[in-house]
Each structure stands twice: as C-alpha cells, then as structure tokens.
Design a protein around this motif. Structure first.
Motif, PDB file in Angstrom:
ATOM      1  N   ALA A 298      26.744  24.307 -10.810  1.00 13.38           N
ATOM      2  CA  ALA A 298      27.311  25.650 -10.627  1.00 13.38           C
ATOM      3  C   ALA A 298      28.408  25.628  -9.567  1.00 13.38           C
ATOM      4  O   ALA A 298      29.353  26.421  -9.616  1.00 13.38           O
ATOM      5  N   VAL A 299      28.311  24.695  -8.628  1.00 13.04           N
ATOM      6  CA  VAL A 299      29.323  24.630  -7.565  1.00 13.04           C
ATOM      7  C   VAL A 299      30.495  23.760  -7.984  1.00 13.04           C
ATOM      8  O   VAL A 299      31.659  24.145  -7.866  1.00 13.04           O
ATOM      9  N   PHE A 300      30.192  22.573  -8.475  1.00 12.54           N
ATOM     10  CA  PHE A 300      31.243  21.615  -8.815  1.00 12.54           C
ATOM     11  C   PHE A 300      31.227  21.379 -10.326  1.00 12.54           C
ATOM     12  O   PHE A 300      30.224  20.872 -10.853  1.00 12.54           O
ATOM     13  N   PRO A 301      32.288  21.727 -11.053  1.00 15.24           N
ATOM     14  CA  PRO A 301      32.278  21.553 -12.508  1.00 15.24           C
ATOM     15  C   PRO A 301      31.940  20.112 -12.897  1.00 15.24           C
ATOM     16  O   PRO A 301      32.711  19.189 -12.633  1.00 15.24           O
ATOM     17  N   GLY A 382      30.156  15.493  -2.554  1.00 16.57           N
ATOM     18  CA  GLY A 382      29.460  15.687  -1.269  1.00 16.57           C
ATOM     19  C   GLY A 382      29.149  17.154  -1.025  1.00 16.57           C
ATOM     20  O   GLY A 382      28.040  17.517  -0.618  1.00 16.57           O
ATOM     21  N   VAL A 383      30.119  18.016  -1.313  1.00 15.53           N
ATOM     22  CA  VAL A 383      29.912  19.463  -1.112  1.00 15.53           C
ATOM     23  C   VAL A 383      28.806  19.956  -2.046  1.00 15.53           C
ATOM     24  O   VAL A 383      27.873  20.659  -1.623  1.00 15.53           O
ATOM     25  N   ALA A 384      28.902  19.566  -3.313  1.00 13.51           N
ATOM     26  CA  ALA A 384      27.901  20.038  -4.289  1.00 13.51           C
ATOM     27  C   ALA A 384      26.509  19.522  -3.929  1.00 13.51           C
ATOM     28  O   ALA A 384      25.518  20.238  -4.084  1.00 13.51           O
ATOM     29  N   ARG A 386      25.429  18.964  -0.930  1.00  9.45           N
ATOM     30  CA  ARG A 386      24.916  19.767   0.205  1.00  9.45           C
ATOM     31  C   ARG A 386      24.426  21.128  -0.268  1.00  9.45           C
ATOM     32  O   ARG A 386      23.422  21.646   0.214  1.00  9.45           O
ATOM     33  N   VAL A 387      25.132  21.712  -1.246  1.00  9.96           N
ATOM     34  CA  VAL A 387      24.671  23.000  -1.776  1.00  9.96           C
ATOM     35  C   VAL A 387      23.374  22.800  -2.568  1.00  9.96           C
ATOM     36  O   VAL A 387      22.409  23.557  -2.407  1.00  9.96           O
ATOM     37  N   ALA A 388      23.336  21.757  -3.396  1.00 14.23           N
ATOM     38  CA  ALA A 388      22.173  21.567  -4.274  1.00 14.23           C
ATOM     39  C   ALA A 388      20.937  21.118  -3.502  1.00 14.23           C
ATOM     40  O   ALA A 388      19.821  21.505  -3.832  1.00 14.23           O
ATOM     41  N   LEU A 389      21.173  20.306  -2.479  1.00 16.08           N
ATOM     42  CA  LEU A 389      20.025  19.624  -1.850  1.00 16.08           C
ATOM     43  C   LEU A 389      19.934  19.813  -0.339  1.00 16.08           C
ATOM     44  O   LEU A 389      18.918  19.503   0.258  1.00 16.08           O
ATOM     45  N   GLY A 390      21.016  20.299   0.270  1.00 20.36           N
ATOM     46  CA  GLY A 390      21.041  20.306   1.738  1.00 20.36           C
ATOM     47  C   GLY A 390      21.063  21.682   2.359  1.00 20.36           C
ATOM     48  O   GLY A 390      21.306  21.814   3.561  1.00 20.36           O
ATOM     49  N   GLY A 391      20.855  22.712   1.554  1.00 16.66           N
ATOM     50  CA  GLY A 391      20.750  24.061   2.108  1.00 16.66           C
ATOM     51  C   GLY A 391      22.072  24.747   2.416  1.00 16.66           C
ATOM     52  O   GLY A 391      22.100  25.851   2.964  1.00 16.66           O
ATOM     53  N   MET A 392      23.207  24.142   2.063  1.00 18.56           N
ATOM     54  CA  MET A 392      24.507  24.816   2.255  1.00 18.56           C
ATOM     55  C   MET A 392      24.610  25.991   1.285  1.00 18.56           C
ATOM     56  O   MET A 392      24.146  25.883   0.138  1.00 18.56           O
ATOM     57  N   SER A 393      25.199  27.074   1.719  1.00 23.59           N
ATOM     58  CA  SER A 393      25.330  28.202   0.791  1.00 23.59           C
ATOM     59  C   SER A 393      26.575  27.983  -0.083  1.00 23.59           C
ATOM     60  O   SER A 393      27.580  27.434   0.391  1.00 23.59           O
ATOM     61  N   ALA A 397      31.081  26.375   0.263  1.00 20.32           N
ATOM     62  CA  ALA A 397      31.548  25.187  -0.461  1.00 20.32           C
ATOM     63  C   ALA A 397      33.077  25.097  -0.426  1.00 20.32           C
ATOM     64  O   ALA A 397      33.767  25.883  -1.058  1.00 20.32           O
ATOM     65  N   ASP A 398      33.599  24.129   0.319  1.00 21.95           N
ATOM     66  CA  ASP A 398      35.062  23.980   0.442  1.00 21.95           C
ATOM     67  C   ASP A 398      35.548  22.886  -0.510  1.00 21.95           C
ATOM     68  O   ASP A 398      35.918  21.787  -0.104  1.00 21.95           O
ATOM     69  N   LEU A 399      35.547  23.229  -1.788  1.00 22.34           N
ATOM     70  CA  LEU A 399      35.949  22.244  -2.800  1.00 22.34           C
ATOM     71  C   LEU A 399      37.457  22.028  -2.760  1.00 22.34           C
ATOM     72  O   LEU A 399      38.211  22.912  -2.363  1.00 22.34           O
TER      73      LEU A 399
END
Ligand SMILES: Cc1ncc(COP(=O)(O)O)c(C=O)c1O
Length: 416
Positions: A298-301, A382-384, A386-393, A397-399
């Motif tokens: 959902a974060v990174f295509p 890396g960003v995805a 952190r969102v998926a597994l590291g609790g980042m909202s 996400a700075d893609l």
C-alpha cells in the motif's frame, strides 16, 4: 518486459519488403531463429509456434501424455499450464508451491499417485524451480518433466539454461516476456523424436512442407505456425537477451545488498533455488504476515504474488468447474480413461500456497534501470519496510520517484 527498437523495425521491414512472409520454402527467419535459439540454450531442437499456450500443448502431446494420465502443476502459474494438460485429454493435479513461489518438490513427491505421468515445473516470474530435486524425483518415479519456461526466458538453474533440464521446455514470446514478438512461443527438446512430434502438433501439414518420414507417423494437430515476421523480430530480440538478463541480475544483486540490513525488521528475501542464475526479473521478499505485505504494497507500489489474479489456481474457472473442453464428449473430466485420476478441486485446496503467495512481495527489476532508479528503489523498500514492520506511519513515508507497477501484467487485484 518490452525493449524494442529500430533493429526490430528494420528486421520486420526487410521481411515485408522481400515478400517472404511464409516460413516453409520461402522465408528463412524462423529456421534461423530455431537454430540460433537451440545453440543459445545448448540443446538439440527448437520449434516455433504461435503462443506459449500452444508450445505447452504441443509439448504435452508430443511427450505422449493423454487420457488416463495425471500431470502435476503448481498452484501458482498462468492458467495455460493446466489448460495444456486438458488439451491433451489428461488431468492436471494442482500441488503447492514453496517459499520460492515455484512448485514444492516435497509436495510433488507427496502428490505422486498411480496415474501420475508427468510434472510441469514453472519458472515463475523468472525464478528457477528446484530442478535437481525435480529431476531426481522424476527419475525415481519414472515421470516426464516439461519445464514451463514462458516466464523464464534467458534464466538458468545452476548454469544450465531453463527449459533444457527436463524432457522438454516451453517458452512464450508474448508482450510481457523477456523476448517478445507481441505473441509467439517455442518448444525445446534434446529428443529428435519429440521434436518431430511437436512440429506435427504445431502444423498438421508439417510433413507436407518438410517431407514425409518412415520414422514418424503423422497425427492430427492444430494449426499454430509461426510467421516470418515473428522469426525476424525474435532474431533481433535474441541479440538483446544476454545483456538484459545481466542488467537485471546486477540490479537484483544491488537491491538485495542495499536492503539486507532490513532483515532486523523482519524483511527477508524469498529463498531462491538458483539466485545467481535465474532471470532476476523481480526481487522477492517473504513478509511475516499477510497484513504486513498489504501494508508494504500500500505504501510502495509493488506486487503481492497472491493478488496476481489469473496466476493463482483460485481463478482457473474452467478447472474448478470441470469444463475441460468445449464439447462434453471431449472433456477429459468425463472420459472413461480418466475415471481413476484425481479430478476434484476446491478454492481452498492449496492453503499453504495462498499463505505464502499473500506474504510474498515482488519488486520488478528492469534492464534499463540506471543507478539513480536503483538507489530510489532501495530507499523506497526501506521506507515500506519501516511502515510494514517498523511502526512508521504511512504519512511519514518519504518515498522517492515512485513508478507504478504494470497492473495488467501482474493482474493486480485488491486482496479480499
Ligand atoms: C507461466 C506461463 N505459462 C504459459 C503462458 C502462456 O503463454 P501465451 O500467453 O504466449 O500463450 C504464460 C503466458 O503468460 C505464462 O506466463
């Protein structure tokens, strides 16, 4: 994959200008491609045909598989793998994939029954199947092996080209493949007799064009000949292939190296059967849960293998409803010869595969990606993660330079 340029335009224009559009007795491009591709693969024979589906069908027929036989196919493949079995009058038996998302050798061994005659390992998304184990199992149980290499063009298993390890291999040259002519297909085999039978299946008039033989009785086949336009385009595409595969392997290596540290979050590369030799058309990760995979995509295509529609057995309607042919009398599911074959299916029969597929993320590589694009991909994974597994909202996400994935190629469906 789609790299086509002036060279293809020139090659096709030359065929059209020459007027030599038919292969037998007129043109030379199909013959030239078949010889060159056989050399590239390191095998004896290649026969061109109109599609990957018909390459599989003609190979199944040529290997002598038919009514009374079961053929093991993986739960994750384009539906043509199973349709080719039905076209020959045999019955496909669907078996699980493992974490490599290719057919699980243990599941193959467990699934072998008295009627099992063959297995079709599919080198899915360019990832090689466990071919050493597959061939050992086949030898132990006297099975034929047809490699569905439609998605594995240019790849290898431990140095041996995909498609050449089993008794035959089938390739697709449709729009999405590593070599394309828009549509098209081919069969390779080391066995001259099988090659002759493949040609007979591809063109019932084959013996007429190429001469009758006392060794080979013709049988009725369909018409699925290749054109000289296809042959001309593939001759150029074959020249492009080694550099393309090399570039994708280099990209995959860089992405895996650049994301290795994310293992501490739980982002683990999928186990590959021949990581240095496969096509490297995707970088795959196995996430710990379906939810985590959904958050990642959902974060990174990127692509969740379990949501690629037609590539999962749950979407093979004809098989699930037992409509194996257009006419009831030709339907393998109704044939007396198939009475003792396993003929029942359900949408939940391969839960283990669905669990793995719904946790597998694929990030496509591309031979034309440059250093900046690869660096952006590593950053975005890396960003995805952190969102998926590291609790980042997701809002944090700075893609960078996100490219959409090809929804049609991957038949992307929103998870149910
Ligand atoms: C694994 C696999 N098998 C078979 C085929 C059938 O090839 P075609 O579309 O050329 O008929 C495809 C094509 O997408 C495929 O991906």
């Amino acid at each position: 994959m789609y790299i086509v340029g002036q060279e293809e335009i020139d090659a096709i224009a030359a065929v059209i200008r020459s007027g030599a559009l038919f292969r037998y007795g007129i043109g030379s491009e199909c013959d030239r491609f078949e010889r060159r591709y056989a050399d590239y693969l390191g095998t004896g024979h290649v026969a061109l045909t109109a599609s990957g589906t018909y390459a599989l069908t003609s190979a199944v027929v040529a290997l002598g598989i038919g009514p009374g036989d079961e053929v093991l196919v993986p739960a994750h493949t384009y539906m043509a793998t199973a349709m080719a079995v039905l076209a020959a009058g045999a019955i496909p038996v669907i078996v699980d994939v493992d974490e490599s998302i290719t057919i699980d050798p243990d599941a193959v061994e467990d699934a072998i029954g008295p009627r099992t005659r063959a297995v079709i390992p599919v080198h899915m998304w360019g990832a090689a199947c466990a071919m050493d184990r597959m061939m050992a199992i086949a030898a132990r149980h006297d099975l034929l092996v047809l490699e569905d290499t439609c998605q594995g063009i240019g790849g290898a298993y431990e140095g041996r080209k995909l498609g050449t390890i089993g008794h035959a291999g089938a390739f697709s040259f449709n729009y999405y493949k590593n070599m394309t002519a828009g549509e098209g297909g081919a069969v390779c085999t080391a066995d001259a007799r099988v090659a002759e039978r493949v040609k007979c299946a591809i063109d019932p008039c084959h013996f007429y064009w190429q001469g009758r033989s006392d060794q080979q009785k013709p049988f009725a086949g369909n018409g699925a000949r290749a054109s000289e336009i296809m042959g001309a385009m593939l001759n150029v595409q074959l020249d492009r292939l080694p550099a393309m595969i090399e570039a994708m392997r280099a990209e995959k290596k860089q992405i895996l190296a650049g994301t290795a540290h994310l293992g501490n979050l739980g982002l683990r590369p999928s186990p590959m059967n021949s990581p240095d030799h496969d096509c490297a058309a995707q970088v795959m990760y196995l996430l710990p849960s379906e939810d985590a995979a959904a958050r990642f995509a959902a974060v990174f295509p990127s692509v969740i293998a379990g949501t690629t529609g037609r590539h999962n057995y749950t979407e093979w309607d004809q098989i699930l409803i037992g409509e194996g042919a257009a006419h009831a009398a030709m339907n393998p599911y109704n044939m007396a010869e198939n009475r003792d074959c396993r003929r029942s299916y359900s949408r939940d029969m391969c839960q283990r595969s669905l669990d793995i597929l719904n946790r597998t993320i694929m990030v496509p590589t591309h031979p034309l990606h440059g250093a900046d694009e690869i660096a952006d991909t590593i950053h975005n994974i890396g960003v995805a993660a952190r969102v998926a597994l590291g609790g980042m909202s997701p809002a944090e996400a700075d893609l960078r330079n996100v490219q959409p994935v090809d929804a049609q190629k991957f038949d992307l469906k929103v998870p149910a």
